[in-house]
Design a protein around this motif. Structure first.
Motif, short mmCIF file in Angstrom:
data_model
loop_
_atom_site.label_atom_id
_atom_site.label_comp_id
_atom_site.label_asym_id
_atom_site.label_seq_id
_atom_site.Cartn_x
_atom_site.Cartn_y
_atom_site.Cartn_z
N ASP A 99 48.25 38.42 55.67
CA ASP A 99 48.87 39.50 55.23
C ASP A 99 47.80 40.37 55.01
O ASP A 99 48.01 39.59 53.49
N SER A 100 46.81 41.12 55.05
CA SER A 100 45.86 41.31 54.26
C SER A 100 46.03 41.92 53.07
O SER A 100 45.39 42.33 52.10
N HIS A 101 47.29 42.90 53.00
CA HIS A 101 47.47 43.38 52.12
C HIS A 101 48.18 43.00 50.77
O HIS A 101 49.05 42.83 50.09
N TRP A 102 48.42 41.31 50.82
CA TRP A 102 49.12 40.88 50.28
C TRP A 102 48.13 40.60 48.74
O TRP A 102 47.57 39.92 48.61
N ALA A 103 49.03 40.77 48.03
CA ALA A 103 48.84 40.32 46.10
C ALA A 103 47.12 40.73 46.09
O ALA A 103 45.98 40.10 45.29
N GLN A 104 46.26 42.03 46.66
CA GLN A 104 45.26 41.89 47.31
C GLN A 104 44.52 42.73 45.83
O GLN A 104 43.47 42.86 45.91
N ASN A 105 45.54 43.00 44.86
CA ASN A 105 44.97 43.92 43.62
C ASN A 105 44.76 43.18 42.57
O ASN A 105 44.66 43.72 41.33
N LEU A 106 45.14 41.56 42.61
CA LEU A 106 44.97 40.71 41.68
C LEU A 106 44.21 40.65 40.77
O LEU A 106 42.94 40.33 41.93
N LYS A 107 43.87 40.33 40.10
CA LYS A 107 42.29 39.06 39.28
C LYS A 107 42.35 38.55 39.07
O LYS A 107 43.13 37.87 37.68
N PHE A 108 41.55 36.99 39.54
CA PHE A 108 42.05 36.18 39.38
C PHE A 108 40.13 35.31 38.79
O PHE A 108 39.50 35.76 39.05
N GLY A 109 39.97 34.19 38.19
CA GLY A 109 39.03 33.51 37.93
C GLY A 109 39.04 32.28 38.85
O GLY A 109 39.82 32.54 39.97
N GLN A 110 38.29 31.52 39.18
CA GLN A 110 38.10 30.24 39.66
C GLN A 110 39.20 30.10 40.37
O GLN A 110 40.44 29.02 39.68
N ILE A 111 40.11 30.08 41.66
CA ILE A 111 41.61 29.57 41.54
C ILE A 111 41.70 28.27 42.22
O ILE A 111 40.90 27.49 43.56
N SER A 112 42.26 27.06 41.57
CA SER A 112 42.46 25.96 41.67
C SER A 112 43.90 25.18 42.56
O SER A 112 43.19 24.11 43.74
N ALA A 113 44.28 25.99 42.10
CA ALA A 113 45.38 25.37 43.05
C ALA A 113 47.04 26.12 43.03
O ALA A 113 46.88 26.92 42.85
N VAL A 114 47.03 25.55 43.96
CA VAL A 114 48.76 26.78 44.31
C VAL A 114 50.43 26.36 44.78
O VAL A 114 49.96 25.01 45.25
N SER A 115 51.16 26.91 44.65
CA SER A 115 52.48 26.26 44.77
C SER A 115 53.71 26.90 44.81
O SER A 115 53.31 28.06 44.39
N ILE A 116 54.96 26.94 45.28
CA ILE A 116 55.69 26.91 45.56
C ILE A 116 57.12 26.41 45.19
O ILE A 116 57.22 25.75 44.90
N ASP A 117 57.82 27.19 43.38
CA ASP A 117 59.06 26.79 42.98
C ASP A 117 60.46 26.99 44.64
O ASP A 117 60.18 27.31 45.19
N PRO A 118 61.41 26.15 44.05
CA PRO A 118 62.48 26.45 44.70
C PRO A 118 63.23 27.60 45.26
O PRO A 118 63.55 27.85 46.48
N ASN A 119 62.71 29.03 44.61
CA ASN A 119 63.65 29.96 44.40
C ASN A 119 62.43 30.78 45.31
O ASN A 119 62.39 32.48 46.24
#
Length: 582
Positions: A99-119
């Protein structure tokens, strides 16, 4: 005699079939429950000296590891299997779509981790303006005077990529691992602080609902303490961690201290694992109160350059970088980054289960996730310029070890650092460390593409073996495949039919010989037989039939005593009878 031999043969056949059926059934039960009956043995750190370089060498200065790719000693690299030696394919699973359009406008630094919550919301852990470089650490120590990261380091997004809220400002120094457990609790590792933190779900929800984070930012209540009282570092912060493991900014390799811990994995009962990755190369298991249960693992390569030329033993790692759990199999998977493999262990006692490795993946595996009998992993670049591995995502069958799918965005990735997958495998999220990018992939989970077979090891001697069956030499191996279950059922059915036929043959034979008469009929038969053999009964019966038992018949050979006159009957000469009466 022939009848007796036939009966003995039938009995032996029945006993053989019964013993075979019992053995087959017992093996099936053992396969089903082997993982549930592992011995309650707690392994010590000194028990993993499978190589000549023992643990005494690991107790010296802690090894220095950074995010910079590690060069091999003396410029030597292990032999790499190239594309010309194995069949490789660039085909991708069409059911995994970027999905090339997902969250493309957000700005981050070095991204080290990602996780999904129960919702189903997606949490991202990034480093803001801080970058991990060569000069960040000195002898594994971070200078706390640099202060914490002044940006919010945790951002929560919904499934559509919309920002829900963010927090973590002035709380962390060098983020690395983020795990959200099934109850919504946040588990965080900070490699600069050498610590592991747990933030309760209720405190996260309270912060979000009351918007305390925004009020704190606007009022400037959270500031960095100049007195470096790190024990009260979170005193002015919301939320506060409910559990802290490790000593702030103090690296170590004992029961109280970590050295750059990388990740956390949490079981449904609250027990959790920590990969103490960059220096100590060990896995530690704790109960829900943070009390240590067991640990295993040691650093691989401490014996010098020769260690890199040999296959590592199961309990030796070179940066255990990420963890994943398969709770239905009671397994924990470790991404052994620099050894380019995934190693699975039984979560109950840390016993080695299997190893997953493939030349297509390359020599670096940064992260792993699990969902529905599938392992999702991402590889990384190799420092050897002669080996150009495609940097992308891979899907492996957890039982057979086959590569089922490969996926990527429009082009190969640069340096993906972490991966997260929903429970049903329909959504896959990958974060890039240096490109400050997060990718979302959607997957139709009903179909897959198989690309090649994996090289796997499932015994303590590290012999290549397929993962279709469990290790026959390992008493703690558990779990069965669908094919094994079907084969067991078919075998049981054949044995049952053969047993029925054998029993029927024996019963028919016995009935023919009169061995299986029903009890009343048999008793009546026995009574009649005894009555018939009584002498009085025989005499009375024969008298009733006018048999002259005591009268001797003439000897047919004594012709002088034979009556040669023709025999006549009184019925033929009635006049003689009348004369005799008169």
């Amino acid at each position: 005699m022939m009848h007796l031999q036939h009966d003995i043969a039938c009995c032996i056949l029945v006993l053989f079939i019964l013993s075979f059926a019992k053995a087959d059934f017992q093996n099936y039960i053992n396969l089903q429950h082997r993982a549930l009956h592992l011995p309650e043995k707690k392994f010590g750190f000194s028990e993993y000296s499978e190589d000549t370089d023992n643990d005494e060498k690991d107790k010296g200065p802690l090894t220095q590891w950074n995010e910079i790719p590690v060069l091999y000693p003396n410029g030597r690299v292990p032999k790499i299997t190239t594309d010309s030696e194995v069949h490789t394919s660039d085909a991708f699973d069409k059911n995994i779509v970027w999905d090339s359009h997902w969250a493309q406008n957000l700005k981050f630094g070095q991204i080290s981790a990602v996780s999904i919550d129960p919702n189903g919301n997606i949490a991202i852990f990034h480093r803001g303006s801080r970058i991990w470089g060569i000069s960040t650490f000195e002898n594994n120590r971070f200078d706390p005077n640099k202060g914490p990261i002044q940006e919010n380091t945790i951002i929560l997004l919904d499934k559509f990529g919309k920002k829900l809220f963010e927090w973590g400002k002035d709380m962390f120094y060098l983020p690395h691992g983020l795990t959200i457990d099934s109850n919504g609790n946040y588990w965080i590792t900070d490699v600069a602080m050498h610590q592991v933190f747990k933030f309760d779900a209720k405190d996260i929800a309270l912060m979000r609902d009351a918007q305390k984070l925004e009020k704190r930012d606007n009022n400037g209540e959270a500031t960095f303490s100049d007195n470096h009282n790190f024990n009260n570092l979170f005193e002015n912060h919301v939320p506060k961690p409910s559990l802290i493991l490790g000593e702030a900014f103090e690296p170590g390799n004992d029961d109280r201290r970590f050295c750059k811990p990388t990740a956390v994995a949490v079981q449904p009962n609250g027990d959790f694992f920590v990969s103490d990755g960059y220096c100590n190369s060990r896995i530690i298991k704790y109960n829900q109160k943070g009390e240590k249960i067991l640990q295993w693992g040691r650093h691989w390569g401490s014996g010098g350059g020769n260690a890199y030329m040999r296959a590592p033993p199961p309990y030796a790692f070179l940066i255990p970088h990420a963890l994943a759990l398969a709770n239905e199999y009671n397994l924990i998977f470790v991404a052994d980054r620099e050894n380019g493999r995934i190693v699975s262990f039984f979560a109950q006692n840390g016993t080695f289960h299997k190893e997953y490795k493939h030349p297509i993946i390359g020599t670096k595996i940064y992260s792993v996730a699990y969902a529905k009998d599938r392992l999702y992993l991402i590889n990384g670049p190799d420092p050897n310029p002669n080996y150009n591995a495609h940097i992308r995502g891979f899907v492996l069958d957890v039982n057979a070890g086959n590569i089922l799918s490969q996926f990527r965005p429009e082009h190969d990735m640069d340096r993906p650092h972490d991966i997260a997958v929903t429970e049903n495998g329909s959504e896959i999220y990958v974060v890039e460390l240096n490109k400050y990018t997060i990718y979302k992939f959607t997957q139709h989970i009903n179909t897959t593409i198989q690309i090649g077979n994996s090289i796997v090891h499932s015994n303590s001697h590290h012999e290549p073996a397929p993962l279709r069956d469990n290790d026959s030499n390992d008493p703690s191996t558990g779990g069965t495949t669908t094919a094994t279950l079907v084969l067991s059922l078919v075998t049981a059915a054949v044995i049952f039919i053969a047993l029925c036929v054998a029993i029927a043959a024996v019963v028919a034979r016995c009935q023919k010989r009169g061995c299986l008469l029903i009890m009343p009929k048999r008793m009546r038969w026995e009574t009649e037989r005894r009555e018939n053999f009584k002498l009085s009964s025989l005499l009375e019966g024969r008298r009733g039939k006018s048999f002259k038992i005591l009268e001797k018949r003439p000897n047919p050979r004594d012709f002088s005593k034979l009556n040669t006159e023709p025999e006549t009957s009184e019925d033929e000469h009635p006049e003689n009878s009348l004369t005799r009466v008169i």
